[in-house]
Scaffold this motif. Sequence first.
Motif, PDB file in Angstrom:
ATOM      1  N   LEU A  45       8.494 -22.930  -9.358  1.00  0.00           N
ATOM      2  CA  LEU A  45       9.142 -23.999 -10.119  1.00  0.00           C
ATOM      3  C   LEU A  45       9.619 -25.159  -9.256  1.00  0.00           C
ATOM      4  N   LYS A  46       9.993 -24.876  -7.997  1.00  0.00           N
ATOM      5  CA  LYS A  46      10.509 -25.884  -7.066  1.00  0.00           C
ATOM      6  C   LYS A  46      11.653 -26.677  -7.710  1.00  0.00           C
ATOM      7  N   LEU A  47      12.634 -25.930  -8.232  1.00  0.00           N
ATOM      8  CA  LEU A  47      13.789 -26.560  -8.873  1.00  0.00           C
ATOM      9  C   LEU A  47      14.725 -27.147  -7.836  1.00  0.00           C
ATOM     10  N   GLN A  48      15.335 -28.248  -8.174  1.00  0.00           N
ATOM     11  CA  GLN A  48      16.304 -28.917  -7.314  1.00  0.00           C
ATOM     12  C   GLN A  48      17.616 -29.037  -8.071  1.00  0.00           C
ATOM     13  N   PRO A  49      18.750 -28.931  -7.390  1.00  0.00           N
ATOM     14  CA  PRO A  49      20.025 -29.148  -8.085  1.00  0.00           C
ATOM     15  C   PRO A  49      20.142 -30.604  -8.534  1.00  0.00           C
ATOM     16  N   THR A  50      20.799 -30.808  -9.648  1.00  0.00           N
ATOM     17  CA  THR A  50      20.994 -32.156 -10.158  1.00  0.00           C
ATOM     18  C   THR A  50      22.047 -32.865  -9.306  1.00  0.00           C
ATOM     19  N   GLU A  51      21.692 -34.029  -8.826  1.00  0.00           N
ATOM     20  CA  GLU A  51      22.638 -34.796  -8.026  1.00  0.00           C
ATOM     21  C   GLU A  51      23.590 -35.537  -8.945  1.00  0.00           C
ATOM     22  N   SER A  52      24.790 -35.782  -8.438  1.00  0.00           N
ATOM     23  CA  SER A  52      25.795 -36.441  -9.271  1.00  0.00           C
ATOM     24  C   SER A  52      25.394 -37.875  -9.602  1.00  0.00           C
ATOM     25  N   THR A  53      24.536 -38.475  -8.798  1.00  0.00           N
ATOM     26  CA  THR A  53      24.106 -39.847  -9.089  1.00  0.00           C
ATOM     27  C   THR A  53      23.072 -39.880 -10.208  1.00  0.00           C
ATOM     28  N   ALA A  54      22.517 -38.733 -10.569  1.00  0.00           N
ATOM     29  CA  ALA A  54      21.518 -38.688 -11.630  1.00  0.00           C
ATOM     30  C   ALA A  54      22.158 -38.632 -13.015  1.00  0.00           C
TER      31      ALA A  54
END
Length: 158
Positions: free
Chosen positions: A75-84
Amino acid sequence: MLKTFDLVLIGVMTATATVTYTIKHRAELKLEEVHRLEAEIKLEKDTIDLLKADWALQSQPNRLERLVKAYNEELKLQPTESTALVHAKELPMLKSEVPVPDVTEAKVSAKGATVASAKGAPDTKGAQATVKAQPIPMPAPRGEAEDADQIETGSVEE
């Protein structure tokens, strides 16, 4: 012998017995239908409760974290950044709210060829149409007053 009055009374009693039986039979049928509907409602409520319990099990953070770790390579999931994350005020306008561009009518040259286009691209003769530019809607900047409206998020602790 039977008199006429006795025959009339026997007929009335037979008719009332028949009507009473018919009403009783219809009432029993309606009662069966009510019981059937109550059983269907109970089944639906039980199904809803079961689905809610299943959803609670499926959406447990520990289970989801294990699944993320197991399928991280695929899946190569990334945490959501606060700037998003953005506020609703910062989103662009709805498609229905976007102003329609004012397109000038096509100019016809002396030879009868169309010169203008909606984008203002030159035609084969090199002439160009005039197009009125519309301002592009921009999202409102975040202010200090909006900090109180922010949603607080927390992390899952084990």
